[in-house]
Design a protein around this motif. Structure first.
Motif, PDB file in Angstrom:
ATOM      1  N   ALA A 177     155.589 -20.596  78.794  1.00 48.62           N
ATOM      2  CA  ALA A 177     154.308 -20.095  78.844  1.00 48.62           C
ATOM      3  C   ALA A 177     154.216 -19.255  80.050  1.00 48.62           C
ATOM      4  CB  ALA A 177     153.286 -20.970  78.694  1.00 48.62           C
ATOM      5  N   ALA A 178     154.710 -19.699  81.365  1.00 48.49           N
ATOM      6  CA  ALA A 178     154.646 -19.108  82.530  1.00 48.49           C
ATOM      7  C   ALA A 178     155.415 -17.855  82.330  1.00 48.49           C
ATOM      8  CB  ALA A 178     154.896 -20.101  83.619  1.00 48.49           C
ATOM      9  N   ALA A 179     156.606 -17.882  81.888  1.00 49.17           N
ATOM     10  CA  ALA A 179     157.423 -16.740  81.826  1.00 49.17           C
ATOM     11  C   ALA A 179     156.783 -15.559  81.119  1.00 49.17           C
ATOM     12  CB  ALA A 179     158.789 -17.323  81.197  1.00 49.17           C
ATOM     13  N   ILE A 180     155.860 -16.015  80.073  1.00 50.40           N
ATOM     14  CA  ILE A 180     155.339 -14.819  79.100  1.00 50.40           C
ATOM     15  C   ILE A 180     154.071 -14.441  79.965  1.00 50.40           C
ATOM     16  CG2 ILE A 180     153.741 -14.587  77.147  1.00 50.40           C
ATOM     17  CD1 ILE A 180     155.159 -16.703  75.867  1.00 50.40           C
ATOM     18  N   VAL A 181     153.525 -15.011  80.936  1.00 50.40           N
ATOM     19  CA  VAL A 181     152.369 -14.577  81.950  1.00 50.40           C
ATOM     20  C   VAL A 181     153.186 -13.628  82.814  1.00 50.40           C
ATOM     21  CG1 VAL A 181     150.803 -15.200  83.690  1.00 50.40           C
ATOM     22  CG2 VAL A 181     150.996 -16.447  81.508  1.00 50.40           C
ATOM     23  N   LEU A 182     154.453 -13.853  83.393  1.00 54.33           N
ATOM     24  CA  LEU A 182     155.154 -13.105  84.386  1.00 54.33           C
ATOM     25  C   LEU A 182     155.704 -11.790  83.487  1.00 54.33           C
ATOM     26  CD1 LEU A 182     157.042 -15.572  86.495  1.00 54.33           C
ATOM     27  CD2 LEU A 182     155.024 -14.354  87.220  1.00 54.33           C
ATOM     28  N   PHE A 183     156.008 -11.985  82.360  1.00 54.26           N
ATOM     29  CA  PHE A 183     156.581 -10.818  81.338  1.00 54.26           C
ATOM     30  C   PHE A 183     155.245  -9.961  81.311  1.00 54.26           C
ATOM     31  CE2 PHE A 183     156.988  -9.105  77.312  1.00 54.26           C
ATOM     32  CZ  PHE A 183     157.953  -8.076  77.427  1.00 54.26           C
ATOM     33  N   THR A 184     154.203 -10.356  81.083  1.00 51.05           N
ATOM     34  CA  THR A 184     152.947  -9.598  80.944  1.00 51.05           C
ATOM     35  C   THR A 184     152.489  -8.798  82.039  1.00 51.05           C
ATOM     36  OG1 THR A 184     152.229 -11.219  79.392  1.00 51.05           O
ATOM     37  CG2 THR A 184     150.547  -9.567  80.134  1.00 51.05           C
ATOM     38  N   ILE A 185     152.724  -9.560  83.436  1.00 52.77           N
ATOM     39  CA  ILE A 185     152.320  -8.809  84.630  1.00 52.77           C
ATOM     40  C   ILE A 185     153.379  -7.759  84.833  1.00 52.77           C
ATOM     41  CG2 ILE A 185     152.267  -9.230  86.952  1.00 52.77           C
ATOM     42  CD1 ILE A 185     151.040 -12.120  86.507  1.00 52.77           C
ATOM     43  N   ALA A 186     154.504  -7.922  84.339  1.00 51.24           N
ATOM     44  CA  ALA A 186     155.578  -6.960  84.700  1.00 51.24           C
ATOM     45  C   ALA A 186     155.249  -5.733  83.751  1.00 51.24           C
ATOM     46  CB  ALA A 186     156.939  -7.285  84.515  1.00 51.24           C
ATOM     47  N   VAL A 187     154.831  -5.767  82.567  1.00 49.61           N
ATOM     48  CA  VAL A 187     154.470  -4.866  81.715  1.00 49.61           C
ATOM     49  C   VAL A 187     153.320  -4.027  82.413  1.00 49.61           C
ATOM     50  CG1 VAL A 187     153.664  -4.083  79.762  1.00 49.61           C
ATOM     51  CG2 VAL A 187     155.628  -5.840  79.682  1.00 49.61           C
ATOM     52  N   ARG A 188     152.357  -4.805  82.942  1.00 48.21           N
ATOM     53  CA  ARG A 188     150.993  -4.079  83.144  1.00 48.21           C
ATOM     54  C   ARG A 188     151.408  -3.171  84.603  1.00 48.21           C
ATOM     55  NH1 ARG A 188     146.298  -4.700  80.835  1.00 48.21           N
ATOM     56  NH2 ARG A 188     146.007  -2.901  82.138  1.00 48.21           N
ATOM     57  N   LEU A 189     152.449  -3.845  85.275  1.00 51.36           N
ATOM     58  CA  LEU A 189     152.720  -3.048  86.675  1.00 51.36           C
ATOM     59  C   LEU A 189     153.569  -1.832  86.334  1.00 51.36           C
ATOM     60  CD1 LEU A 189     153.712  -6.083  89.084  1.00 51.36           C
ATOM     61  CD2 LEU A 189     151.772  -4.750  89.176  1.00 51.36           C
ATOM     62  N   LEU A 190     154.340  -1.980  85.137  1.00 53.40           N
ATOM     63  CA  LEU A 190     155.098  -0.783  84.743  1.00 53.40           C
ATOM     64  C   LEU A 190     154.172   0.295  84.570  1.00 53.40           C
ATOM     65  CD1 LEU A 190     157.906   0.282  84.214  1.00 53.40           C
ATOM     66  CD2 LEU A 190     157.637  -0.694  81.823  1.00 53.40           C
ATOM     67  N   ILE A 191     153.160   0.155  83.652  1.00 52.29           N
ATOM     68  CA  ILE A 191     152.162   0.999  83.374  1.00 52.29           C
ATOM     69  C   ILE A 191     151.026   1.570  84.181  1.00 52.29           C
ATOM     70  CG2 ILE A 191     152.964   0.759  80.655  1.00 52.29           C
ATOM     71  CD1 ILE A 191     150.103  -0.649  80.480  1.00 52.29           C
ATOM     72  N   SER A 192     150.887   0.849  85.295  1.00 52.27           N
ATOM     73  CA  SER A 192     150.079   0.821  86.299  1.00 52.27           C
ATOM     74  C   SER A 192     149.588   2.403  86.698  1.00 52.27           C
ATOM     75  CB  SER A 192     150.250   0.114  87.547  1.00 52.27           C
ATOM     76  OG  SER A 192     151.309   0.363  88.162  1.00 52.27           O
ATOM     77  N   PRO A 193     150.751   3.118  86.754  1.00 51.57           N
ATOM     78  CA  PRO A 193     150.560   4.745  87.314  1.00 51.57           C
ATOM     79  C   PRO A 193     149.413   5.138  86.091  1.00 51.57           C
ATOM     80  CG  PRO A 193     152.848   4.149  87.596  1.00 51.57           C
ATOM     81  CD  PRO A 193     152.135   2.700  87.109  1.00 51.57           C
ATOM     82  N   LEU A 194     149.737   4.935  84.914  1.00 45.08           N
ATOM     83  CA  LEU A 194     149.009   5.567  83.997  1.00 45.08           C
ATOM     84  C   LEU A 194     147.755   5.160  83.984  1.00 45.08           C
ATOM     85  CD1 LEU A 194     151.269   5.527  80.749  1.00 45.08           C
ATOM     86  CD2 LEU A 194     150.784   7.486  82.201  1.00 45.08           C
ATOM     87  N   THR A 195     147.481   3.720  84.409  1.00 43.49           N
ATOM     88  CA  THR A 195     146.071   3.299  84.359  1.00 43.49           C
ATOM     89  C   THR A 195     145.359   3.899  85.514  1.00 43.49           C
ATOM     90  OG1 THR A 195     146.906   1.086  83.725  1.00 43.49           O
ATOM     91  CG2 THR A 195     144.816   1.065  84.712  1.00 43.49           C
ATOM     92  N   VAL A 196     146.058   4.100  86.786  1.00 41.46           N
ATOM     93  CA  VAL A 196     145.269   4.874  87.926  1.00 41.46           C
ATOM     94  C   VAL A 196     145.075   6.198  87.429  1.00 41.46           C
ATOM     95  CG1 VAL A 196     145.858   5.739  90.147  1.00 41.46           C
ATOM     96  CG2 VAL A 196     146.427   3.266  89.566  1.00 41.46           C
ATOM     97  N   ALA A 197     145.671   7.033  86.740  1.00 35.84           N
ATOM     98  CA  ALA A 197     145.443   8.218  86.342  1.00 35.84           C
ATOM     99  C   ALA A 197     144.335   8.163  85.450  1.00 35.84           C
ATOM    100  CB  ALA A 197     146.561   8.769  85.627  1.00 35.84           C
ATOM    101  N   GLN A 198     144.153   7.190  84.450  1.00 33.69           N
ATOM    102  CA  GLN A 198     143.113   7.104  83.646  1.00 33.69           C
ATOM    103  C   GLN A 198     141.666   7.014  84.660  1.00 33.69           C
ATOM    104  OE1 GLN A 198     143.195   3.309  81.289  1.00 33.69           O
ATOM    105  NE2 GLN A 198     141.075   3.551  80.662  1.00 33.69           N
ATOM    106  N   VAL A 199     141.718   6.107  85.569  1.00 33.17           N
ATOM    107  CA  VAL A 199     140.591   5.629  86.403  1.00 33.17           C
ATOM    108  C   VAL A 199     140.043   7.166  86.955  1.00 33.17           C
ATOM    109  CG1 VAL A 199     139.535   4.732  88.164  1.00 33.17           C
ATOM    110  CG2 VAL A 199     141.049   3.105  86.639  1.00 33.17           C
TER     111      VAL A 199
END
Length: 247
Positions: free
Chosen positions: A35-57
């Protein structure tokens, strides 16, 4: 069931990465390592797409700055909805504020959610993750499999947390639409605009409905990514100080 070869390869790679993370975290997290690995996996995905999130904001802030001009267009073309919509989109285009770009971070997460669904609903990954558990509940367990034992309380806690996050996100969406003067980049007046304005703030609650058909592992992903989005709302979308106007 026939497996789509590229997806099969991706599922296998994701399964191997999760298994490696699980082994890495097991000394610290014990039975909660997967379960902790899934949480870290999710955080890695969100960090990967974070430039798009910044552009969205940044796009949202551009649209907010254009709100007075949008309201002026709404008054000018109040009786011509088609002309109004064209003028609003032309205004956004000239300012480099693309309303559609805000959907990209959400759309890019869909493949990762699909991969987790396949990993914990089939044996496709070949990693044995289907045998992993959280609080005694298999991570491949669906609500439709039953809510006896620890499954009922565990799913109840996750769904309540998702519901709270959805309610909070919905409130912020309503306030953002009111501030910008548009709903998702479209005029708030004209055919269908009122319906759109009522439906869009309800979209965060779709995560709760989706969780009802996902395995436990994917629900953990969904909760983590929703909580991350809420954190982004607080950090990236905090009100900015405006310079005082000259008398």
């Amino acid at each position: 069931m026939l497996a789509f070869a590229p997806l099969h390869n991706v599922v296998g790679a994701a399964g191997a990465a999760l298994s490696w993370l699980t082994d890495l975290l097991e000394p610290l997290a014990g039975g909660m390592a997967t379960a902790a690995a899934i949480v870290l996996f999710t955080i890695a995905v969100r960090l990967l797409i974070s430039p798009l999130t910044v552009a969205q904001v940044r796009g949202e802030r551009r649209r907010a700055a254009l709100a007075p001009q949008v309201r002026d267009l709404q008054r000018r073309y109040a009786n011509d909805p088609a002309k109004l919509q064209g003028e609003v989109f032309a205004l956004y285009r000239s300012a480099g504020a693309n309303p559609v770009a805000g959907c990209l971070p959400l759309l890019l997460q869909a493949p990762f959610l699909l991969v987790l669904y396949r990993l914990f609903s089939t044996s496709e990954g070949g990693t044995g993750l289907l045998d992993e558990r959280l609080a005694g509940v298999p991570l491949g367990h669906h609500i439709s499999d039953g809510l006896t034992g620890a499954a009922g309380p565990l799913f109840a806690v996750l769904l309540v947390l998702l519901l709270m996050l959805a309610w909070w996100s919905s409130r912020r969406a309503r306030r953002a639409s009111a501030a910008v003067g548009t709903v998702a980049g479209t005029p708030t007046e004209g055919p269908g605009a009122a319906t759109l304005g009522r439906l869009l703030p309800l979209l965060p609650f779709a995560t709760v409905l989706v969780a009802l058909v996902l395995p436990l592992a994917a629900v953990i992903y969904l909760l983590t990514t929703t909580a991350w989005s809420a954190l982004e709302q607080v950090v990236l979308r905090r009100p900015q100080a405006t310079a005082p106007q000259a008398a």
